[in-house]
Design a protein around this motif. Structure first.
Motif, PDB file in Angstrom:
ATOM      1  N   LEU A   1     -14.159   6.447   7.010  1.00 54.69           N
ATOM      2  CA  LEU A   1     -13.359   6.946   5.895  1.00 54.69           C
ATOM      3  C   LEU A   1     -11.989   6.261   5.853  1.00 54.69           C
ATOM      4  O   LEU A   1     -11.468   5.970   4.772  1.00 54.69           O
ATOM      5  CB  LEU A   1     -13.186   8.455   6.004  1.00 54.69           C
ATOM      6  CG  LEU A   1     -14.391   9.299   5.612  1.00 54.69           C
ATOM      7  CD1 LEU A   1     -14.112  10.772   5.855  1.00 54.69           C
ATOM      8  CD2 LEU A   1     -14.782   9.061   4.172  1.00 54.69           C
ATOM      9  N   PHE A   2     -11.425   6.010   7.028  1.00 48.06           N
ATOM     10  CA  PHE A   2     -10.139   5.311   7.073  1.00 48.06           C
ATOM     11  C   PHE A   2     -10.262   3.921   6.464  1.00 48.06           C
ATOM     12  O   PHE A   2      -9.418   3.509   5.653  1.00 48.06           O
ATOM     13  CB  PHE A   2      -9.652   5.223   8.524  1.00 48.06           C
ATOM     14  CG  PHE A   2      -8.500   4.282   8.713  1.00 48.06           C
ATOM     15  CD1 PHE A   2      -7.221   4.648   8.335  1.00 48.06           C
ATOM     16  CD2 PHE A   2      -8.704   3.008   9.249  1.00 48.06           C
ATOM     17  CE1 PHE A   2      -6.156   3.773   8.500  1.00 48.06           C
ATOM     18  CE2 PHE A   2      -7.646   2.131   9.420  1.00 48.06           C
ATOM     19  CZ  PHE A   2      -6.367   2.509   9.040  1.00 48.06           C
ATOM     20  N   VAL A   3     -11.302   3.190   6.832  1.00 47.80           N
ATOM     21  CA  VAL A   3     -11.491   1.830   6.296  1.00 47.80           C
ATOM     22  C   VAL A   3     -11.701   1.872   4.788  1.00 47.80           C
ATOM     23  O   VAL A   3     -11.126   1.062   4.041  1.00 47.80           O
ATOM     24  CB  VAL A   3     -12.671   1.134   7.006  1.00 47.80           C
ATOM     25  CG1 VAL A   3     -13.003  -0.195   6.336  1.00 47.80           C
ATOM     26  CG2 VAL A   3     -12.355   0.917   8.480  1.00 47.80           C
TER      27      VAL A   3
ATOM     28  N   ALA B   1      -9.510   1.214  -0.814  1.00 48.51           N
ATOM     29  CA  ALA B   1      -9.126   1.813  -2.093  1.00 48.51           C
ATOM     30  C   ALA B   1      -7.635   1.609  -2.365  1.00 48.51           C
ATOM     31  O   ALA B   1      -7.238   1.275  -3.493  1.00 48.51           O
ATOM     32  CB  ALA B   1      -9.469   3.303  -2.101  1.00 48.51           C
ATOM     33  N   VAL B   2      -6.806   1.789  -1.347  1.00 49.21           N
ATOM     34  CA  VAL B   2      -5.355   1.602  -1.522  1.00 49.21           C
ATOM     35  C   VAL B   2      -5.036   0.135  -1.823  1.00 49.21           C
ATOM     36  O   VAL B   2      -4.210  -0.163  -2.695  1.00 49.21           O
ATOM     37  CB  VAL B   2      -4.598   2.084  -0.260  1.00 49.21           C
ATOM     38  CG1 VAL B   2      -3.141   1.658  -0.311  1.00 49.21           C
ATOM     39  CG2 VAL B   2      -4.711   3.595  -0.121  1.00 49.21           C
ATOM     40  N   LEU B   3      -5.701  -0.783  -1.128  1.00 51.73           N
ATOM     41  CA  LEU B   3      -5.463  -2.204  -1.385  1.00 51.73           C
ATOM     42  C   LEU B   3      -5.873  -2.595  -2.806  1.00 51.73           C
ATOM     43  O   LEU B   3      -5.210  -3.420  -3.444  1.00 51.73           O
ATOM     44  CB  LEU B   3      -6.219  -3.053  -0.359  1.00 51.73           C
ATOM     45  CG  LEU B   3      -5.634  -3.049   1.052  1.00 51.73           C
ATOM     46  CD1 LEU B   3      -6.572  -3.767   2.020  1.00 51.73           C
ATOM     47  CD2 LEU B   3      -4.262  -3.692   1.070  1.00 51.73           C
ATOM     48  N   ALA B   4      -6.962  -2.005  -3.299  1.00 56.05           N
ATOM     49  CA  ALA B   4      -7.370  -2.280  -4.686  1.00 56.05           C
ATOM     50  C   ALA B   4      -6.304  -1.796  -5.663  1.00 56.05           C
ATOM     51  O   ALA B   4      -6.010  -2.460  -6.665  1.00 56.05           O
ATOM     52  CB  ALA B   4      -8.711  -1.609  -4.979  1.00 56.05           C
ATOM     53  N   LEU B   5      -5.702  -0.636  -5.348  1.00 56.81           N
ATOM     54  CA  LEU B   5      -4.643  -0.120  -6.219  1.00 56.81           C
ATOM     55  C   LEU B   5      -3.404  -1.008  -6.165  1.00 56.81           C
ATOM     56  O   LEU B   5      -2.803  -1.327  -7.204  1.00 56.81           O
ATOM     57  CB  LEU B   5      -4.294   1.311  -5.789  1.00 56.81           C
ATOM     58  CG  LEU B   5      -3.205   2.018  -6.590  1.00 56.81           C
ATOM     59  CD1 LEU B   5      -3.571   2.115  -8.066  1.00 56.81           C
ATOM     60  CD2 LEU B   5      -2.939   3.404  -6.016  1.00 56.81           C
TER      61      LEU B   5
ATOM     62  N   ILE C   1      -2.067  -9.744  -4.131  1.00 50.19           N
ATOM     63  CA  ILE C   1      -2.249  -9.835  -2.677  1.00 50.19           C
ATOM     64  C   ILE C   1      -3.698 -10.199  -2.369  1.00 50.19           C
ATOM     65  O   ILE C   1      -4.595  -9.938  -3.172  1.00 50.19           O
ATOM     66  CB  ILE C   1      -1.883  -8.497  -1.991  1.00 50.19           C
ATOM     67  CG1 ILE C   1      -2.790  -7.373  -2.519  1.00 50.19           C
ATOM     68  CG2 ILE C   1      -0.417  -8.164  -2.192  1.00 50.19           C
ATOM     69  CD1 ILE C   1      -2.687  -6.088  -1.742  1.00 50.19           C
ATOM     70  N   PRO C   2      -3.968 -10.784  -1.209  1.00 53.17           N
ATOM     71  CA  PRO C   2      -5.359 -11.063  -0.810  1.00 53.17           C
ATOM     72  C   PRO C   2      -6.011  -9.778  -0.272  1.00 53.17           C
ATOM     73  O   PRO C   2      -6.165  -9.592   0.939  1.00 53.17           O
ATOM     74  CB  PRO C   2      -5.201 -12.126   0.282  1.00 53.17           C
ATOM     75  CG  PRO C   2      -3.850 -11.863   0.867  1.00 53.17           C
ATOM     76  CD  PRO C   2      -2.999 -11.345  -0.251  1.00 53.17           C
ATOM     77  N   ALA C   3      -6.375  -8.900  -1.186  1.00 52.70           N
ATOM     78  CA  ALA C   3      -6.841  -7.565  -0.813  1.00 52.70           C
ATOM     79  C   ALA C   3      -8.086  -7.609   0.071  1.00 52.70           C
ATOM     80  O   ALA C   3      -8.190  -6.856   1.043  1.00 52.70           O
ATOM     81  CB  ALA C   3      -7.112  -6.737  -2.069  1.00 52.70           C
TER      82      ALA C   3
ATOM     83  N   ALA D   1      -8.331  -6.136   3.799  1.00 52.37           N
ATOM     84  CA  ALA D   1      -9.293  -5.075   4.112  1.00 52.37           C
ATOM     85  C   ALA D   1     -10.139  -5.444   5.324  1.00 52.37           C
ATOM     86  O   ALA D   1     -10.381  -4.616   6.211  1.00 52.37           O
ATOM     87  CB  ALA D   1     -10.181  -4.799   2.901  1.00 52.37           C
ATOM     88  N   ILE D   2     -10.594  -6.708   5.369  1.00 54.21           N
ATOM     89  CA  ILE D   2     -11.383  -7.161   6.520  1.00 54.21           C
ATOM     90  C   ILE D   2     -10.540  -7.131   7.791  1.00 54.21           C
ATOM     91  O   ILE D   2     -11.006  -6.706   8.858  1.00 54.21           O
ATOM     92  CB  ILE D   2     -11.943  -8.571   6.260  1.00 54.21           C
ATOM     93  CG1 ILE D   2     -12.993  -8.519   5.144  1.00 54.21           C
ATOM     94  CG2 ILE D   2     -12.550  -9.169   7.526  1.00 54.21           C
ATOM     95  CD1 ILE D   2     -13.419  -9.873   4.632  1.00 54.21           C
ATOM     96  N   PHE D   3      -9.285  -7.542   7.673  1.00 55.76           N
ATOM     97  CA  PHE D   3      -8.385  -7.519   8.833  1.00 55.76           C
ATOM     98  C   PHE D   3      -8.169  -6.087   9.325  1.00 55.76           C
ATOM     99  O   PHE D   3      -8.223  -5.817  10.527  1.00 55.76           O
ATOM    100  CB  PHE D   3      -7.042  -8.161   8.457  1.00 55.76           C
ATOM    101  CG  PHE D   3      -6.031  -8.142   9.561  1.00 55.76           C
ATOM    102  CD1 PHE D   3      -6.138  -9.011  10.640  1.00 55.76           C
ATOM    103  CD2 PHE D   3      -4.981  -7.238   9.538  1.00 55.76           C
ATOM    104  CE1 PHE D   3      -5.207  -8.989  11.667  1.00 55.76           C
ATOM    105  CE2 PHE D   3      -4.047  -7.216  10.561  1.00 55.76           C
ATOM    106  CZ  PHE D   3      -4.159  -8.083  11.627  1.00 55.76           C
ATOM    107  N   ALA D   4      -7.921  -5.159   8.393  1.00 57.69           N
ATOM    108  CA  ALA D   4      -7.711  -3.755   8.772  1.00 57.69           C
ATOM    109  C   ALA D   4      -8.953  -3.178   9.423  1.00 57.69           C
ATOM    110  O   ALA D   4      -8.867  -2.432  10.412  1.00 57.69           O
ATOM    111  CB  ALA D   4      -7.324  -2.939   7.538  1.00 57.69           C
TER     112      ALA D   4
END
Length: 198
Positions: free
Chosen positions: A122-124, A129-133, A140-142, A146-149
């Motif tokens: 759920l965190f990922v 979702a936040v990066l898409a927003l 940004i390279p969303a 996301a992959i890094f996170a």
């Protein structure tokens, strides 16, 4: 490749936002019921509540990302930022709702290794979702972020002794009187033996 007119993208997002508004209202009502209005959930109901919330979130975010990708690659013109922000905001809201459902489930039924892993998933998803927003307002390279996170959080998850954490939380709940009895199946799965409790 054929290019989609901007109006088509606007209509798709507007319709989905309308559906999400109704869906979110229903989910919010279910969440209120889970908190005790009019009756609190039983353990099996809480399990179904959290599991359904997780899969609903996954389906919604996959649909959102597919729509965003389709409009990005095939749209003739970018969408209005306000509509894109509302659309992506629903993804963040659904991630928060699914996290709340999991929190209700863990509160009622304690912690297990699978619930711990579900919290990481759920965190990922929430980060995506936040990066898409954020991507709506800043280029940004969303996807890379996301992959890094996901990679960093998974590495940290592997460094945590999840089974010991589950044992500690379950024992603390039992000692505090929250749970009337220990779930020996979960404790044994985590490597805790009954004679150690004695």
């Amino acid at each position: 490749l054929p290019r989609l007119p901007q109006l088509m993208g606007v209509l798709v997002m507007a319709v989905l936002c309308g559906v999400y508004t109704l869906f979110f209202a229903v989910q919010a009502a279910e969440f209120a019921a889970a908190l005790g209005a009019p009756l609190p959930l039983t353990a099996p109901d809480a399990a179904a509540f959290a599991v359904n919330g997780f899969w609903e979130l996954l389906k919604i975010l996959l649909l959102n990302f597919a729509v965003l990708a389709g409009i990005q690659f095939f749209g003739r013109a970018p969408l209005p930022k306000a509509l894109a922000a509302v659309f992506c905001g629903f993804g963040v809201a659904f991630a928060a709702l699914a996290a709340g459902k999991l929190a209700v489930y863990v509160t009622l039924c304690a912690l297990t290794p699978r619930r711990f892993t579900a919290a990481w998933c759920l965190f990922v998803l929430a980060v995506c979702a936040v990066l898409a927003l954020v991507r709506v307002f800043r280029p940004i390279p969303a996807a890379k972020l996301a992959i890094f996170a996901a990679a960093v959080s998974f590495t940290l998850l592997c460094c945590v002794n999840v089974k010991q954490r589950v044992i500690d939380v379950n024992l603390a709940r039992y000692e505090a009187g929250i749970d009337e009895e220990l779930d020996w199946g979960v404790l044994w799965e985590c490597g805790y033996q009954e004679n150690a409790a004695r």
